[in-house]
Motif scaffolding. Structure first.
Motif, mmCIF file in Angstrom:
data_model
loop_
_atom_site.group_PDB
_atom_site.id
_atom_site.type_symbol
_atom_site.label_atom_id
_atom_site.label_comp_id
_atom_site.label_asym_id
_atom_site.label_seq_id
_atom_site.Cartn_x
_atom_site.Cartn_y
_atom_site.Cartn_z
ATOM 1 N N GLN A 2 0.861 -0.938 -0.081
ATOM 2 C CA GLN A 2 0.214 -0.421 0.359
ATOM 3 C C GLN A 2 0.673 1.284 -0.248
ATOM 4 O O GLN A 2 2.040 1.318 0.659
ATOM 5 N N TRP A 100 -4.337 1.414 -3.521
ATOM 6 C CA TRP A 100 -4.779 2.818 -3.182
ATOM 7 C C TRP A 100 -4.006 2.962 -1.608
ATOM 8 O O TRP A 100 -3.981 1.615 -1.036
ATOM 9 N N GLY A 101 -3.919 4.129 -1.521
ATOM 10 C CA GLY A 101 -3.755 4.523 -0.275
ATOM 11 C C GLY A 101 -4.712 4.848 0.658
ATOM 12 O O GLY A 101 -5.718 5.190 0.384
ATOM 13 N N ALA A 102 -4.741 5.239 2.126
ATOM 14 C CA ALA A 102 -5.550 5.433 3.076
ATOM 15 C C ALA A 102 -6.219 6.713 2.928
ATOM 16 O O ALA A 102 -7.390 6.712 3.860
#
Lengths: 110, 113
Positions: A2, A100-102
């Protein structure tokens, strides 16, 4: 793996500029940027490709660092409507799905 | 106006039930995706499909299956719902895999009790 987004959250006054970063441990083929408002679907902002090509909206820009392991999203002269959570999606190769990032929460105050 | 439509905005199901989440797109896109979204974790890919009847596991496929019998429709199936599957589920479609814009549905907020 991630990608890591920074900052996690930022509060700005209307008219100020914002920079949101998306970092990966490996060189990237493409980075996608989306904005999501509470209770709504994510909305496309732009795609940045490894050759530097950008596809997206006029008032938003992005860049890669030299190693193409980090992308930065630039929001200039922010407006109240820019508030929301910004997500980056990264791909190492054209044949792989996005990871996807957070998210980065952006709050614009009048 | 292009559209990705998810069949339900909110669902409440009991533990052990079989749950179907439906997604329809009207853009003739090859690729369709199912994500779950949890606070602080971003979007995590469950499954994606690159053609009719073709599917690939994403990062978190356990406890889920999918079906794509027609190009425009991609279904997510929870075979036996559990409380840890309580989440927001987002469907998306795109023309290309990584170099074109993805269009998202409004999401389905699933609560398993």
């Amino acid at each position: 793996q991630q990608p890591v987004q920074s900052p996690q959250a930022v509060i700005l006054r209307e008219g100020e500029d914002a920079v949101i970063n998306c970092s990966s441990s490996k060189a990237l083929y493409s980075v996608h940027w989306y904005r999501q408002k509470h209770g709504e679907a994510p909305v496309f902002l732009m795609i940045l490709l490894k050759g530097g090509e950008q596809k997206g909206h006029d008032k938003i820009s992005a860049s890669f660092n030299e190693k193409k392991q980090q992308s930065s999203l630039y929001l200039t002269a922010s407006q109240l409507s820019y508030s929301g959570t910004y997500f980056c999606g990264t791909a190492m190769d054209s044949n792989y799905q996005l990871i996807w990032g957070a998210g980065t929460k952006l709050i614009i105050k009048p | 106006d292009v559209k990705v439509t998810q069949s339900s905005r909110y669902l409440v199901k009991r533990t052990g039930e079989k749950v179907f989440l439906e997604c329809v797109q009207d853009m003739d896109h090859e690729n369709m995706f199912w994500y779950r979204q949890d606070p602080g974790l971003g979007l995590r890919l469950i499954y994606f499909s690159y053609d009719v009847k073709m599917k690939e596991k994403g990062d978190i496929p356990e406890g889920y299956s999918v079906s794509r019998e027609k190009k425009e429709r991609f279904s997510l199936i929870l075979e036996s719902a559990s409380t840890n599957q309580t989440s927001m589920y987002l469907c998306a479609s795109s023309l290309g895999l990584t170099n074109t814009e993805a269009f998202f549905g409004q999401g389905t907020r699933l609560t398993v009790v």
